[in-house]
Design a protein around this motif. Structure first.
Motif: not given
Length: 387
Positions: A194-208, A356-367
């Motif tokens: 509920s605190k750690f949620t997925y919010r799409p990145s809007h970075n111009n440069v990919k950030t690790f 590439t990765f589906d961020s929604g799927m990454v989150r779903k599997k972790i949750v």
């Protein structure tokens, strides 16, 4: 009906001086508030020439947690000492019993050790005194670097009613010491989805982002080597957030040395260094990143990786323990413990869009594996199975 009461015996827990130490244990206890109350019992064994203490001191109460410090301090000049014919063991047992008389008012239902090689003996001692079940777990490297497992620790683990496993690798470490683990219940670690949620990145440069105290087994040397290689392997720009390298007082060391090494790296102009931050701010920082990188030699079940994944970040990690339980090619990539070249190659492929990765799927599997609901249900079932 009154809630059951769990006594967590540990000195690995947040304090005013070190608020990051064992923070996730406190958060787990709070998450379980609907089902259990917790007593956190810190302990101190002392010896004094002139002062005897056998006291259970109330430190604080908040949420569903009551914290005590049990102080047992013997004295050679006390009458009680001579009553036991100078037998220090019998004397300390007598002082322990006095503390237990005070603890009896809490009506504990189950005793719990989160680090069995540190606190397993103490947990077994309290559980046996009150004739209650006890469970053990382990979050540190087993055994601690440069140490051997004591016979009394081995017995405390083997006689426990249940072993809570945070990862399959941790079970393997303990079995490799020829310890006969009691029934195993896999619980992993908690992430509050509920605190750690997925919010799409809007970075111009990919950030690790990488998260970890500056200790040798977090292996910042490999991190620097990997990103030095990455700057040579690709022309695609990137950024790196280095977070938490000063977070744990007394645990993180030589942060100035790490800062100098990062400043002298080939990617120095692409780094943002954040020495420490409150845990409440972590979701905001993960939201600024696109992928998580971890170069550790050893982990239990790394909370930072789970939190990052819960925020939709793919996980690039060494085979350090815990991550192997859930990281597959849909969640990230795993490399050997010193394979900087392969890790840099994977990061290059990610930067250039070949993987590439589906961020929604990454989150779903972790949750589904570590989310709050799953964790609570798992722990409740584990505790109730032996109470």
């Amino acid at each position: 009906m009154n809630k059951k009461k769990i006594c967590l015996v540990t000195n690995w827990y947040p304090t005013a001086d070190n608020p990051f130490q064992g923070l996730f244990f406190r958060e787990q206890a709070i998450a379980l508030a609907e089902h259990f109350d917790f007593v956190v019992l810190h302990y101190k064994y002392l010896w004094s020439w002139n002062k005897e203490i056998a006291n259970l001191h109330l430190d604080k109460k908040e949420y569903n947690i009551t914290e005590y410090t049990a102080i047992i301090c013997g004295s050679s000049f006390n009458k009680r000492f001579h009553k036991f014919k100078a037998s220090k063991f019998g004397y300390e047992e007598a002082l322990f019993n006095i503390v237990c008389e005070q603890l009896a008012d809490e009506h504990i239902d189950l005793f719990y050790s989160i680090c069995c090689q540190n606190d397993g003996v103490e947990v077994a001692k309290y559980a046996n005194h009150f004739n209650k079940p006890y469970v053990v777990s382990e979050h540190g490297p087993f055994p601690w670097v440069g140490t051997l497992i004591k016979d009394e620790t081995r017995k405390a683990i083997e006689n426990a009613d249940l072993f809570l496993a945070i990862s399959n690798d941790k079970v393997r470490q303990i079995l490799m010491q020829n310890v006969k683990i009691p029934p195993i219940w896999y619980v992993g670690n908690l992430v509050d989805d509920s605190k750690f949620t997925y919010r799409p990145s809007h970075n111009n440069v990919k950030t690790f982002i990488t998260v970890g105290a500056n200790v040798f087994y977090k292996n910042y040397n490999m991190l620097i080597e990997t990103f030095n290689m990455l700057t040579k392997k690709t022309n695609v720009p990137f950024k790196l957030i280095v977070l938490g390298y000063q977070a744990n007082k007394g645990y993180s060391q030589d942060s100035e040395v790490l800062e100098d090494e990062l400043h002298n790296s080939a990617f120095a102009d692409r780094i943002e260094m954040i020495p420490n931050v409150s845990h409440d701010m972590m979701p905001e920082i993960y939201a600024r990143a696109d992928a998580f990188v971890m170069t550790s030699i050893q982990e239990g079940q790394p909370v930072s990786a789970i939190e990052a994944g819960c925020c939709g970040l793919p996980i690039f990690s060494t085979r350090c323990g815990g991550v192997e339980d859930y990281v597959d090619d849909t969640i990230g990539r795993i490399v050997g413990l010193r394979d900087s070249d392969l890790l840099a190659s994977y990061l290059k492929q990610y930067l250039e869009g070949y993987i590439t990765f589906d961020s929604g799927m990454v989150r779903k599997k972790i949750v589904s594996k570590f989310g709050k609901k799953q964790f609570i249900n798992n722990i409740v079932a584990a505790f109730e199975s032996i109470m």
